[in-house]
Scaffold this active site. Structure first.
Site, mmCIF file in Angstrom:
data_model
loop_
_atom_site.group_PDB
_atom_site.id
_atom_site.type_symbol
_atom_site.label_atom_id
_atom_site.label_comp_id
_atom_site.label_asym_id
_atom_site.label_seq_id
_atom_site.Cartn_x
_atom_site.Cartn_y
_atom_site.Cartn_z
ATOM 1 N N TYR A 1 2.639 6.086 -5.675
ATOM 2 C CA TYR A 1 2.396 6.048 -7.238
ATOM 3 C C TYR A 1 1.270 6.759 -7.459
ATOM 4 O O TYR A 1 1.071 7.631 -8.266
ATOM 5 C CB TYR A 1 2.430 4.807 -7.945
ATOM 6 C CG TYR A 1 3.972 4.088 -7.785
ATOM 7 C CD1 TYR A 1 5.332 4.766 -8.319
ATOM 8 C CD2 TYR A 1 4.102 2.858 -7.020
ATOM 9 C CE1 TYR A 1 6.307 4.330 -8.212
ATOM 10 C CE2 TYR A 1 5.271 2.296 -6.980
ATOM 11 C CZ TYR A 1 6.496 2.954 -7.565
ATOM 12 O OH TYR A 1 7.675 2.545 -7.550
ATOM 13 N N LYS B 1 0.827 -1.149 -0.231
ATOM 14 C CA LYS B 1 -0.006 -0.153 0.236
ATOM 15 C C LYS B 1 0.743 1.283 -0.122
ATOM 16 O O LYS B 1 0.657 2.266 -0.553
ATOM 17 C CB LYS B 1 -0.972 0.067 1.256
ATOM 18 C CG LYS B 1 -1.827 -1.071 1.293
ATOM 19 C CD LYS B 1 -2.965 -0.927 0.114
ATOM 20 C CE LYS B 1 -3.959 -2.238 0.267
ATOM 21 N NZ LYS B 1 -4.458 -2.560 -1.293
#
Lengths: 171, 171
Positions: free
Chosen positions: A139, A133
């Site tokens: 990202y 996560k």
């Protein structure tokens, strides 16, 4: 923190191999790593390199507890989209744990993106494990799209005996 | 059915572009295709080709209703695994609907696998949409592993404005 990003040289392959293994340990798949620094030298620094690599380096006074000044890397190669053309695939992005949270990962990621734009590649793709996560959030916060979630793309692989068997069926 | 698999030539790019579009229509993403046959020529047949392509060809007497003898293709390129080394990624595998169920897809797939083994590549990877059960069943029956299902790999992408923005953050 004082650090710089530069293109990897052949002499960096021992450091790259060390960090490839550290990343695989983090991804809980260290048993899958078979690569040696000799193979990395042969495949990345011959006349037709299979990959490109950027290195994050700190000055001597900031070296790691174990004495390393090479503290991160991003390894990528050129690919091709039949819809859009030239692309880049980033195989690995890694920063040593004691150097995280200091902009090194962002700088490596941004540097690969700059190569992508400069080389007129229209896509920068990579893969992330669904339980990771921390990386996914990083990202996504930068504007990445999750193609597996959004469009349903699954990654498939032939290797080992299945690959050999298939090859023998070729006409 | 009488057919043969051969390496694509520059003159095949119009046929390849036509089939890329047919495949995208099948995948319900035809609006994403921006590639031209000129780009395919430039990127696949210059001194440093971005991709390799195999063509499935039938004799003139078996040509399609619209007069095509090029009835399928497999497009791939070389990639690199930092765990295992040299690999191949198959970007597309396509057979025109009226030529399916006759072994053409199997022959194309097996031919890419043979290139993979001959070139000492240890992995052959590709992506499949999760609703495309027909293709998934075909690949799984040949021994492919679904890495998204088994290990949780998601494909992520930067493109367009997000890619440009990221590139400008490079140190």
């Amino acid at each position: 923190m004082n650090f710089r990003i530069r293109a990897a040289r052949e002499g960096d392959c021992r450091d790259i191999q060390r960090m490839i293994m550290e990343l695989a340990v983090y991804e809980k798949m260290a048993d899958q790593v078979k690569i040696s620094h000799e193979e990395l030298q042969r495949d990345g620094f011959g006349p037709n390199p299979f990959y490109q690599c950027l290195i994050a380096e700190v000055p001597e006074e900031l070296k790691s507890d174990e004495g390393h000044t090479t503290v991160g890397y991003a390894l990528y190669f050129y690919t091709y989209s039949t819809w859009k053309g030239r692309s880049i695939y980033m195989e690995d992005l890694y920063v040593m744990p004691e150097f995280r949270g200091k902009g090194v990962g962002k700088a490596l990621m941004a540097s690969v993106a700059r190569v992508c734009v400069e080389q007129k590649c229209v896509r920068l793709q990579f893969s992330v494990l669904d339980w990771n996560k921390l990386s996914l959030d990083f990202y996504m916060s930068k504007g990445a799209e999750d193609l597996t979630m959004e469009e349903g793309w699954h990654v498939l692989r032939f290797h080992g005996a299945a690959l050999e068997k298939l090859a023998h069926e070729a006409p």
